[in-house]
Design a protein around this motif. Structure first.
Motif, PDB file in Angstrom:
ATOM      1  N   ALA A 276      10.599  72.218  82.110  1.00  0.00           N
ATOM      2  CA  ALA A 276      11.277  70.919  81.255  1.00  0.00           C
ATOM      3  C   ALA A 276      10.615  70.798  79.955  1.00  0.00           C
ATOM      4  O   ALA A 276      11.083  70.373  78.982  1.00  0.00           O
ATOM      5  CB  ALA A 276      11.069  69.961  82.176  1.00  0.00           C
ATOM      6  N   SER A 277       8.900  70.888  80.047  1.00  0.00           N
ATOM      7  CA  SER A 277       8.440  70.430  78.603  1.00  0.00           C
ATOM      8  C   SER A 277       8.894  71.440  77.621  1.00  0.00           C
ATOM      9  O   SER A 277       9.040  70.989  76.631  1.00  0.00           O
ATOM     10  CB  SER A 277       6.728  70.574  78.787  1.00  0.00           C
ATOM     11  N   PHE A 278       8.927  72.510  77.867  1.00  0.00           N
ATOM     12  CA  PHE A 278       9.192  73.626  76.802  1.00  0.00           C
ATOM     13  C   PHE A 278      10.620  73.602  76.475  1.00  0.00           C
ATOM     14  O   PHE A 278      10.926  73.249  75.057  1.00  0.00           O
ATOM     15  CB  PHE A 278       9.208  75.083  77.537  1.00  0.00           C
ATOM     16  N   LEU A 279      11.687  73.295  77.292  1.00  0.00           N
ATOM     17  CA  LEU A 279      13.209  73.004  77.035  1.00  0.00           C
ATOM     18  C   LEU A 279      13.117  71.679  76.108  1.00  0.00           C
ATOM     19  O   LEU A 279      13.932  71.515  75.013  1.00  0.00           O
ATOM     20  CB  LEU A 279      14.027  72.657  78.031  1.00  0.00           C
ATOM     21  N   GLY A 280      12.303  70.595  76.422  1.00  0.00           N
ATOM     22  CA  GLY A 280      12.081  69.448  75.722  1.00  0.00           C
ATOM     23  C   GLY A 280      11.826  69.780  74.268  1.00  0.00           C
ATOM     24  O   GLY A 280      12.453  69.172  73.386  1.00  0.00           O
ATOM     25  N   VAL A 281      10.544  70.359  73.954  1.00  0.00           N
ATOM     26  CA  VAL A 281      10.166  70.715  72.935  1.00  0.00           C
ATOM     27  C   VAL A 281      11.213  71.404  72.006  1.00  0.00           C
ATOM     28  O   VAL A 281      11.490  71.165  70.833  1.00  0.00           O
ATOM     29  CB  VAL A 281       8.878  71.467  72.675  1.00  0.00           C
ATOM     30  N   VAL A 282      11.929  72.469  72.542  1.00  0.00           N
ATOM     31  CA  VAL A 282      12.991  73.208  71.799  1.00  0.00           C
ATOM     32  C   VAL A 282      13.964  72.283  71.487  1.00  0.00           C
ATOM     33  O   VAL A 282      14.566  72.555  70.245  1.00  0.00           O
ATOM     34  CB  VAL A 282      13.354  74.267  72.702  1.00  0.00           C
ATOM     35  N   LEU A 283      14.582  71.511  72.484  1.00  0.00           N
ATOM     36  CA  LEU A 283      15.774  70.699  72.072  1.00  0.00           C
ATOM     37  C   LEU A 283      15.445  69.650  70.966  1.00  0.00           C
ATOM     38  O   LEU A 283      16.283  69.436  70.026  1.00  0.00           O
ATOM     39  CB  LEU A 283      15.961  70.028  73.191  1.00  0.00           C
ATOM     40  N   THR A 284      14.259  69.119  71.020  1.00  0.00           N
ATOM     41  CA  THR A 284      13.663  68.134  69.868  1.00  0.00           C
ATOM     42  C   THR A 284      13.821  68.986  68.624  1.00  0.00           C
ATOM     43  O   THR A 284      14.102  68.268  67.593  1.00  0.00           O
ATOM     44  CB  THR A 284      12.448  67.571  70.163  1.00  0.00           C
ATOM     45  N   VAL A 285      13.086  70.124  68.615  1.00  0.00           N
ATOM     46  CA  VAL A 285      12.927  70.775  67.258  1.00  0.00           C
ATOM     47  C   VAL A 285      14.347  70.911  66.746  1.00  0.00           C
ATOM     48  O   VAL A 285      14.928  70.797  65.598  1.00  0.00           O
ATOM     49  CB  VAL A 285      12.437  72.243  67.374  1.00  0.00           C
ATOM     50  N   TRP A 286      15.178  71.606  67.549  1.00  0.00           N
ATOM     51  CA  TRP A 286      16.765  72.043  67.055  1.00  0.00           C
ATOM     52  C   TRP A 286      17.684  70.917  66.784  1.00  0.00           C
ATOM     53  O   TRP A 286      18.273  70.702  65.763  1.00  0.00           O
ATOM     54  CB  TRP A 286      17.432  72.942  68.166  1.00  0.00           C
ATOM     55  N   GLY A 287      17.358  69.722  67.463  1.00  0.00           N
ATOM     56  CA  GLY A 287      17.929  68.418  67.143  1.00  0.00           C
ATOM     57  C   GLY A 287      17.516  67.967  65.667  1.00  0.00           C
ATOM     58  O   GLY A 287      18.352  67.746  64.996  1.00  0.00           O
ATOM     59  N   PHE A 288      16.287  68.128  65.538  1.00  0.00           N
ATOM     60  CA  PHE A 288      15.851  67.575  64.322  1.00  0.00           C
ATOM     61  C   PHE A 288      16.284  68.374  63.187  1.00  0.00           C
ATOM     62  O   PHE A 288      16.949  67.883  61.908  1.00  0.00           O
ATOM     63  CB  PHE A 288      14.194  67.618  64.118  1.00  0.00           C
ATOM     64  N   ILE A 289      16.590  69.639  63.234  1.00  0.00           N
ATOM     65  CA  ILE A 289      17.203  70.788  62.393  1.00  0.00           C
ATOM     66  C   ILE A 289      18.886  70.497  62.160  1.00  0.00           C
ATOM     67  O   ILE A 289      18.974  70.396  61.048  1.00  0.00           O
ATOM     68  CB  ILE A 289      16.984  72.225  62.879  1.00  0.00           C
ATOM     69  N   PHE A 290      19.469  70.360  63.271  1.00  0.00           N
ATOM     70  CA  PHE A 290      20.732  69.920  63.021  1.00  0.00           C
ATOM     71  C   PHE A 290      21.164  68.500  62.494  1.00  0.00           C
ATOM     72  O   PHE A 290      22.137  68.569  61.763  1.00  0.00           O
ATOM     73  CB  PHE A 290      21.457  69.936  64.531  1.00  0.00           C
ATOM     74  N   TYR A 291      20.119  67.328  62.348  1.00  0.00           N
ATOM     75  CA  TYR A 291      20.314  66.390  61.940  1.00  0.00           C
ATOM     76  C   TYR A 291      20.087  66.479  60.357  1.00  0.00           C
ATOM     77  O   TYR A 291      20.943  65.936  59.467  1.00  0.00           O
ATOM     78  CB  TYR A 291      19.280  65.405  62.485  1.00  0.00           C
ATOM     79  N   ILE A 292      19.060  67.344  59.957  1.00  0.00           N
ATOM     80  CA  ILE A 292      18.811  67.476  58.489  1.00  0.00           C
ATOM     81  C   ILE A 292      19.911  68.393  57.902  1.00  0.00           C
ATOM     82  O   ILE A 292      20.667  67.973  56.857  1.00  0.00           O
ATOM     83  CB  ILE A 292      17.612  68.366  58.414  1.00  0.00           C
ATOM     84  N   ILE A 293      20.640  69.251  58.591  1.00  0.00           N
ATOM     85  CA  ILE A 293      21.849  70.121  58.064  1.00  0.00           C
ATOM     86  C   ILE A 293      23.056  69.099  58.072  1.00  0.00           C
ATOM     87  O   ILE A 293      23.538  69.090  57.057  1.00  0.00           O
ATOM     88  CB  ILE A 293      21.930  71.167  59.116  1.00  0.00           C
ATOM     89  N   PHE A 294      23.234  68.109  59.014  1.00  0.00           N
ATOM     90  CA  PHE A 294      24.110  67.169  58.872  1.00  0.00           C
ATOM     91  C   PHE A 294      24.176  66.391  57.733  1.00  0.00           C
ATOM     92  O   PHE A 294      25.116  65.961  56.963  1.00  0.00           O
ATOM     93  CB  PHE A 294      24.267  66.550  60.351  1.00  0.00           C
ATOM     94  N   GLN A 295      22.849  65.914  57.471  1.00  0.00           N
ATOM     95  CA  GLN A 295      22.566  65.073  56.227  1.00  0.00           C
ATOM     96  C   GLN A 295      22.956  65.592  54.992  1.00  0.00           C
ATOM     97  O   GLN A 295      23.574  65.268  54.134  1.00  0.00           O
ATOM     98  CB  GLN A 295      21.081  64.541  56.092  1.00  0.00           C
ATOM     99  N   ILE A 296      22.547  67.208  54.926  1.00  0.00           N
ATOM    100  CA  ILE A 296      22.930  67.889  53.823  1.00  0.00           C
ATOM    101  C   ILE A 296      24.222  67.952  53.489  1.00  0.00           C
ATOM    102  O   ILE A 296      24.971  67.923  52.301  1.00  0.00           O
ATOM    103  CB  ILE A 296      22.128  69.155  53.816  1.00  0.00           C
ATOM    104  N   ILE A 297      25.117  68.201  54.515  1.00  0.00           N
ATOM    105  CA  ILE A 297      26.296  68.305  54.317  1.00  0.00           C
ATOM    106  C   ILE A 297      27.230  67.099  53.950  1.00  0.00           C
ATOM    107  O   ILE A 297      28.138  66.841  53.181  1.00  0.00           O
ATOM    108  CB  ILE A 297      27.262  68.743  55.925  1.00  0.00           C
ATOM    109  N   GLN A 298      26.572  65.774  54.272  1.00  0.00           N
ATOM    110  CA  GLN A 298      27.084  64.603  53.784  1.00  0.00           C
ATOM    111  C   GLN A 298      26.801  64.184  52.543  1.00  0.00           C
ATOM    112  O   GLN A 298      27.528  63.423  51.918  1.00  0.00           O
ATOM    113  CB  GLN A 298      26.361  63.270  54.848  1.00  0.00           C
ATOM    114  N   LEU A 299      25.855  64.892  51.487  1.00  0.00           N
ATOM    115  CA  LEU A 299      25.597  64.463  50.244  1.00  0.00           C
ATOM    116  C   LEU A 299      26.798  64.688  49.451  1.00  0.00           C
ATOM    117  O   LEU A 299      26.816  63.518  48.590  1.00  0.00           O
ATOM    118  CB  LEU A 299      24.555  65.683  49.833  1.00  0.00           C
TER     119      LEU A 299
END
Length: 307
Positions: A276-299
């Protein structure tokens, strides 16, 4: 990925203990001032040594060699001045209560066994008064220069679980006994040889050294244990040893370590909290990456709105 998975869990666990382990371990005064209540004899010292070899050596290492595990803090060598300056009560308290990576032995060993360990550890201090610690007097004899064909013969006493090792050699065609030779007794284990018997166990005037086989030592499914008896001084006597299989062990059914979830097993059997800890860390990191990509697309859209 599997190695990262397991390593992450170990680091999280070790990190949670580091700050606690580094705090000074203060023993209460009422426990600190207690003296060993046992009447010390050779049997209790031997019992303490066997317990040390079984439960303590894996972390604290061989007494006097400072080869304990590189933990934080590092387990203290039982023969060191730092260790020996403790009172009997302090040593007993720490064995009993445990802390951090130090196991709590009050639920594993009896009071007499814990005090026996303290008694054995006191024999490791060359400056400790050993007037009440019995030792078998060994007669040192000057051996002939041409002594050859040195060998070990065993006599077994099943009723007392004692092993008698007689060391002999040949001198001008005559067989003579070898006194003062240090004899080591080992039980063969999966990851090395487990020593048992007295510390500095030397042959007496009749060339005999005696060791008591541990009653609770695990054997195979029928109790068989392979015992190795060897002379310690290879420079003086050469590589002399004897192997014997005894059925004195405790019958043991092997346990498959992969059947239960633990840190040292395969990834599919890792603990649920670690997964659970490992998956939580992985999902958090990838979620942050996708959020940045989404913001770049919105520029580009923000630029159109401004026009």
């Amino acid at each position: 990925m599997k190695k990262i998975f397991i390593l992450t869990g170990i680091l999280l666990f070790m990190g949670s203990l580091t700050s606690f382990a580094q705090e000074e371990w203060i023993v209460p005064d009422d426990a600190k001032n207690i003296s060993n209540p046992l009447k010390i004899d050779a049997a209790k010292i031997e019992n303490g040594k066997n317990i040390y070899q079984k439960h303590c050596k894996s972390c604290h290492g061989d007494p006097g060699k400072d080869n304990g595990l590189p933990l934080q803090p590092k387990p203290i060598d039982a023969a060191s001045k730092v260790f020996q300056k403790q009172t009997d009560g302090e040593i007993y308290y720490r064995i009993t209560e445990g802390r951090g990576l130090m196991p709590q032995f009050k639920s594993i060993l009896s009071e007499d066994d814990r005090w026996s360990v303290v008694a054995y550890q006191r024999t490791l201090d060359p400056n400790h008064s050993a007037a009440d610690l019995p030792t078998e007097k060994v007669v040192e004899v000057s051996l002939p220069e041409g002594l050859s064909d040195i060998k070990i013969a065993l006599e077994l006493k099943p009723e007392s679980h004692e092993i008698l090792a007689k060391v002999t050699g040949m001198d001008d065609g005559n067989e003579i006994v070898v006194p003062g030779a240090e004899v080591k007794f080992f039980a063969k284990r999966y990851f090395g040889n487990l020593p048992f018997g007295r510390l500095n166990n030397k042959t007496n005037a009749e060339g005999i050294a005696i060791a008591k086989f541990p009653m609770d030592l695990p054997g195979d499914t029928t109790g068989n244990v392979e015992v190795i008896v060897a002379l310690a001084d290879s420079d003086r006597f050469g590589d002399v040893q004897l192997t014997k299989q005894l059925d004195w062990g405790k019958p043991t059914i092997p346990v498959n370590l992969l059947e239960k979830r633990s840190l040292w097993t395969v990834s599919r059997m890792a603990p649920i909290w670690l997964i659970a800890s490992f998956l939580g860390v992985v999902l958090t990191v990838w979620g942050f990456i996708f959020y940045i990509i989404f913001q770049i697309i919105q520029l580009p859209k923000f630029g159109i709105k401004e026009e």
